[in-house]
Design a protein around this motif. Structure first.
Motif, PDB file in Angstrom:
ATOM      1  N   UNK A  53       0.849  -1.177   0.000  1.00 19.86           N
ATOM      2  CA  UNK A  53       0.000   0.000   0.000  1.00 19.86           C
ATOM      3  C   UNK A  53       0.894   1.240   0.000  1.00 19.86           C
ATOM      4  N   UNK A  54       0.430   2.291  -0.656  1.00 19.23           N
ATOM      5  CA  UNK A  54       1.219   3.521  -0.735  1.00 19.23           C
ATOM      6  C   UNK A  54       1.614   4.003   0.659  1.00 19.23           C
ATOM      7  N   UNK A  55       0.675   3.919   1.596  1.00 15.07           N
ATOM      8  CA  UNK A  55       0.934   4.428   2.956  1.00 15.07           C
ATOM      9  C   UNK A  55       1.970   3.601   3.706  1.00 15.07           C
ATOM     10  N   UNK A  85      -0.487   4.087 -10.263  1.00 16.17           N
ATOM     11  CA  UNK A  85      -0.242   4.686  -8.952  1.00 16.17           C
ATOM     12  C   UNK A  85       0.911   5.676  -9.074  1.00 16.17           C
ATOM     13  N   UNK A  86       0.998   6.569  -8.100  1.00 18.90           N
ATOM     14  CA  UNK A  86       2.103   7.521  -8.050  1.00 18.90           C
ATOM     15  C   UNK A  86       2.833   7.331  -6.723  1.00 18.90           C
ATOM     16  N   UNK A  87       4.133   7.092  -6.814  1.00 20.15           N
ATOM     17  CA  UNK A  87       4.941   6.774  -5.640  1.00 20.15           C
ATOM     18  C   UNK A  87       5.773   7.974  -5.181  1.00 20.15           C
ATOM     19  N   UNK A  88       6.285   7.851  -3.948  1.00 22.09           N
ATOM     20  CA  UNK A  88       7.062   8.933  -3.372  1.00 22.09           C
ATOM     21  C   UNK A  88       8.302   9.279  -4.174  1.00 22.09           C
ATOM     22  N   UNK A  89       8.999   8.282  -4.714  1.00 24.19           N
ATOM     23  CA  UNK A  89      10.211   8.570  -5.484  1.00 24.19           C
ATOM     24  C   UNK A  89       9.891   9.332  -6.765  1.00 24.19           C
ATOM     25  N   UNK A  90       8.682   9.127  -7.310  1.00 30.04           N
ATOM     26  CA  UNK A  90       8.265   9.865  -8.511  1.00 30.04           C
ATOM     27  C   UNK A  90       7.972  11.329  -8.169  1.00 30.04           C
ATOM     28  N   UNK A  91       7.405  11.553  -6.988  1.00 33.39           N
ATOM     29  CA  UNK A  91       7.180  12.927  -6.532  1.00 33.39           C
ATOM     30  C   UNK A  91       8.523  13.633  -6.345  1.00 33.39           C
ATOM     31  N   UNK A  92       9.482  12.903  -5.775  1.00 31.89           N
ATOM     32  CA  UNK A  92      10.797  13.509  -5.568  1.00 31.89           C
ATOM     33  C   UNK A  92      11.439  13.880  -6.907  1.00 31.89           C
TER      34      UNK A  92
END
Length: 218
Positions: A53-55, A85-92
């Motif tokens: 899960x993303x969380x 889905x969009x992951x934290x590393x993609x936001x970074x």
């Protein structure tokens, strides 16, 4: 040397049940044909992204962030393809592109990431080719040079607003189809999939990205 175009790889499970990272062949082909060198951008942490899960996925550690920056430092432009889905590393990666003003092309989910995923709405089902209207005096109108074009939609989600970006195209039913950041040299997001279309308008988008990547490299 040709500009290096970093393409964000997405975790996936193939037909044999193997966990892999993937990117559409069309993106690789268009980057190659338009004068860029495609390279994959992967997360710098070992996590079961597909089944988590993303969380439950931890943030990148300080060392992992340093490793990610090393990968990004060689890129003259970045492409974020579509994904489920969009992951934290993609936001970074996107925030890095914003900070460094690196040319960025967001496709489908890559555009939604630009607008902030809190603005995403899932009450639409665009799975057919349709026309979009390009707004005048925008980055997309400069690239395409037409007021209306045919695109291919493959999405169940859309953005409610463009966030800090400006809208540059709309579908006939009012869905935002393209956005751009006026404060950056080249930050464009499109809701459709130009990498899957063999048409001049798609090549115009990739050529413009590569051209800006060349300027960024210099």
């Amino acid at each position: 040397m040709k500009p290096i175009i970093g393409i964000v790889e997405w975790p996936y499970k193939d037909k044999d049940g193997d966990y892999i990272y993937e990117v559409f062949k069309g993106i690789i082909d268009k980057v190659n044909k338009c004068g860029g060198i495609p390279v994959g951008l992967f997360p710098s942490q070992s996590v079961d992204y597909y089944n988590s899960k993303i969380c439950d996925i931890p943030n990148l550690s300080i060392d992992e962030l340093k490793d990610m920056r090393k990968s990004l430092s060689i890129c003259d432009a970045i492409i974020k393809p579509g994904a489920l889905r969009i992951y934290g590393y993609e936001r970074y990666i996107y925030n890095y592109a914003l900070e460094k003003d690196i040319p960025y092309l967001g496709i489908c989910a890559g555009m939604q990431l630009m607008a902030n995923t809190e603005n995403i709405k899932n009450d639409t089902n665009h799975f057919q080719d349709h026309y979009i209207k390009i707004l005048e005096n925008t980055l997309l109108s400069e690239i395409i040079g037409e007021k209306e074009i045919l695109v291919n939609s493959r999405h169940n989600y859309h953005i409610k607003n463009s966030g800090e970006n400006s809208v540059c195209a709309l579908s006939n039913d009012g869905i935002i189809e393209a956005i751009y950041n006026k404060n950056k040299k080249f930050h464009l997001g499109v809701q459709w999939h130009p990498e899957l279309l063999e048409c001049e308008n798609s090549y115009k988008i990739f050529r413009k990205l590569i051209k800006n990547a060349e300027k960024s490299k210099k």
